[in-house]
Structure formats: structure tokens, C-alpha cells
Design a protein around this motif. Sequence first.
Motif, PDB file in Angstrom:
ATOM      1  N   VAL A 129      44.237  45.353  28.982  1.00 55.31           N
ATOM      2  CA  VAL A 129      44.146  44.773  30.334  1.00 55.31           C
ATOM      3  C   VAL A 129      43.401  43.443  30.306  1.00 55.31           C
ATOM      4  O   VAL A 129      43.827  42.460  30.934  1.00 55.31           O
ATOM      5  CB  VAL A 129      43.441  45.763  31.287  1.00 55.31           C
ATOM      6  N   GLN A 181      41.387  44.787  40.764  1.00 55.66           N
ATOM      7  CA  GLN A 181      41.827  43.570  40.088  1.00 55.66           C
ATOM      8  C   GLN A 181      41.551  42.328  40.937  1.00 55.66           C
ATOM      9  O   GLN A 181      41.345  41.236  40.390  1.00 55.66           O
ATOM     10  CB  GLN A 181      43.332  43.659  39.775  1.00 55.66           C
ATOM     11  N   LEU A 229      49.425  43.163  36.901  1.00 57.16           N
ATOM     12  CA  LEU A 229      47.973  43.338  36.816  1.00 57.16           C
ATOM     13  C   LEU A 229      47.355  43.508  38.202  1.00 57.16           C
ATOM     14  O   LEU A 229      46.356  44.225  38.361  1.00 57.16           O
ATOM     15  CB  LEU A 229      47.350  42.134  36.109  1.00 57.16           C
TER      16      LEU A 229
END
Length: 455
Positions: A392, A426, A420
Motif C-alpha cells: 500500500v 486514505q 487506493l
Amino acid sequence: MTFTFFSMFFGAGNLIFPPFVGAQAGSASVPATLGFIVSAVGLPILGVLAVSFAGGFDRLASRVSPGFATVLAVAIILTIGPCFAIPRTATTSFEMMIVPFLGGADATGATGAGGASGKWIAQLIYSAVFFALAFLFAQKPEKLSHVLGRFMGPLLIALIAILFAACLIHGVDASVAPMGDYAQGQLARGFLDGYQTMDLLAALYFGIVISANIRALGVDSEGTVRRETAFAGLGTGVLLVLIYGALSYVGVVSGAIAAIDPSTDTGATVLTNLTSSVFGHAGTAFLGVVFVIACLNVCTGLICTCASYFHDRFRTVAGHGVSYRAWQVIFTLFSFVVSNAGLAAIIKVSVPVLSALYPIAIVLVLLALTHRWFAARFARVYFWTVLLVGIVALLGCVVSLAAVFGFGEAGAFGWLASALDLLPLQSYSLGWVVPAFLGAGVGVIDSVAHGRGGE
């Protein structure tokens, strides 16, 4: 031991980021500074403890795999060395010492078209002289360190105290509204900007050094070594919290005196705006001299550290390979080239890279601190947690670097950025948190299924 610990962490670079946080956050500087302190103080102190408890960085990272330990070590050394930290010593000192006195600059240090050309030439000349001196001093670094190391720390602290006192006297009628990245989510933004100190990455090497110094004092008990390391870390943490808090307030006052442009200005601009207004050119010149000396000292040490690491790590079994002196030349020349991109550009590119390395370092530290009662029982937790977090973090780095270099989120990177964005948190650049917990869960299951305990 506390002051030794402090001097290892605090350099001229640490002086420019808290004021920049305060100047941007303005009236929301308290949560922004709190977030900054958590990542710029709390994480490095925990990192030192984690590495000390694990018996060194290589041993800690090897719990993932030996190959990973080498890759991460090289990435960290390049980051805190020639790619970012070493060039930053030249650009920071240039911004503090030369830019305020360049002809054609306005009160905030901005320049027109002709001034921009003159600034670039001045930076080229300055950086050439700066790195030539750093290379010469790096041949006998102990002489420079012994002389400057004794008074640079106290001098920087005294300088901060003077700036803070001046700001208290000057006061601020009304703090500016949060701007730029700090327009919202100030706590999370401050946490992310704490990465810029790079202290957590450096702490992965400092922990074993502090432990060795304590043992050199005649302390043999591992429990006592850990306790003394913890006390030194706590004392250092208190000092850093006080200093970062003061510098953040300095930034708030400076931002009220002279507005900044978060997209082009830096913490160096914030400080020079303040000193020019409060102390005049003499104060700005003094601040610049302090920065030049401190940055030259740090640059010398980093060149030696990086050259020593690469010389030792990559020589053959027979002892052949690139010489230590050749590595010094390589890193000095490379840093010279990078430094001429300018401080703002270096910081802009370093953000995505640090955002990739920091989550990996954070989970390593947390696993090391829980090793005895958790990770030691499930050896595969290290592998799976670092793997998922690393995937990630690295994908996020690719997307961010594409944006920095003007590719935006179009084409191939558009779908990646959208994917993402589906991750929880995020929007705060913390999309790696859930994968970390998922990796820990998978690691536990894998360890139980294959009967793999820890060390």
C-alpha cells in the motif's frame, strides 16, 4: 545521556519544519503541532527503544527476512543521506544565509524573473563551495565534530529561546486562518509532516548506539540498559516537545507578520521573515551563520556515515570493491546535483518517499515493542504485516510521485489512485493502517497453521 541523545536527533533541519507547521496552521496550530510531535518525537523515541530491545536494526528487520533487512537499510541510508538529507543541508543553509540578502528579493525573499536567475547561479556557487568544504572536513570528521559538536546544540537551543522570547514580546493580534495542506485535518497533516524530520528512520540506527554508550559506562544488566535507554529517551522527548511547541508558536507569529505561499515557501522563509522583521538584517545574518555551521557539521557526518555503510556492506568477501574515499566522492557529487533543485523541490519529492518508508518503519517498531508477548509467538506476523503495509505504501508513493512530476492522476495512475482511495483513512494518507491489522491477522493464522513461533 539525555543531551547526547538530543544532539543525535536535533539538527538545523529540525529547526525549519515546526515553524512552517505553525505558519500554515495559524489559528489551528495546537492540533497541528500535536500531530507533528507524535510523529516527530514519539515515534523516534519508540524506535530507539525498539531497536535497543531487538539488539540492532539488522536483527529487527531480519525478522521479516535477511534480504528485506538489506533493502530497507539501503533505502533508509539513501534517504537520510544523498537523496534528501545531505542535499537539504546545503539548500537549507543557502535559504537562511544567502537568499535574504540577494538583490532583487522582496521582503519575503521572493524574486522576479531576473532575480530567479541570479538566485540559481548563487545557489550553484554556494553549493559547490559548501560541498567542497564538507568533503574536505569528511576526511577528518572527528576534528570538526569535536569542535562544533560541543557548542552547536546549546547554541541552537539558545537561538530558539531568543526567537521564542521575541515572539512572546511581539505577540500576535490575530492568527491567520489555516491554509494550504492545513486548511482541514490539521492533526493528521501535522502527523504526516513530522515524517520530514526523518528522525524515525535515523532512530533505527541510533537505538543500538545509545545502548552501547550505556554499556560503556559499566552497566551490564540488560534490564538496566533498557531502563536507562528509556529514561534518556523520555528526557529527550520532553526537550523536543518543548522546543517544537516553541518553534510552532514562532511560526504562528511569523505567519501573522508576513504571509507565506505554502506551495513555494519553506520553514526557512518563515524564520527569515521573523528575524528580518524583529531583529533586522543583523539578526538574519546571525541566524544564517548558525545554520551554515550546523548544516556543514551534519553534512560532514552524513557523508562519512553513508560512505562507511556502502563500503562495508558491498565489498566482496576478499575485501575488494569501491573504496571508502570513492563512495565519499560519489555521494558528495550526487548531493551537489540534487541540492541545486532547491529546498522546496527536495521537500516536495521527499514527501512521497517518506510516506512509503515511514509506515514500514512504524509497523516494525510496534511489532518489536510487542515482540515478547505477541510477535515472538507468531513469527510470520512480521512478514505479512510488512508485506501488506509495504504494498500500500509503495503504490501510494508511485501515485504521489507521478503527481509531483506532473503526470497527475490521468491514465494508468488514475485507476491506481482511485483504488487506493477505497482504503479506510486514505484521505488522511493513513490507508496503510487497516492493511497492517489485516497483515497481523494473516500472520497469526499462518504461524498457527505451520507451527512457527518467534525467536
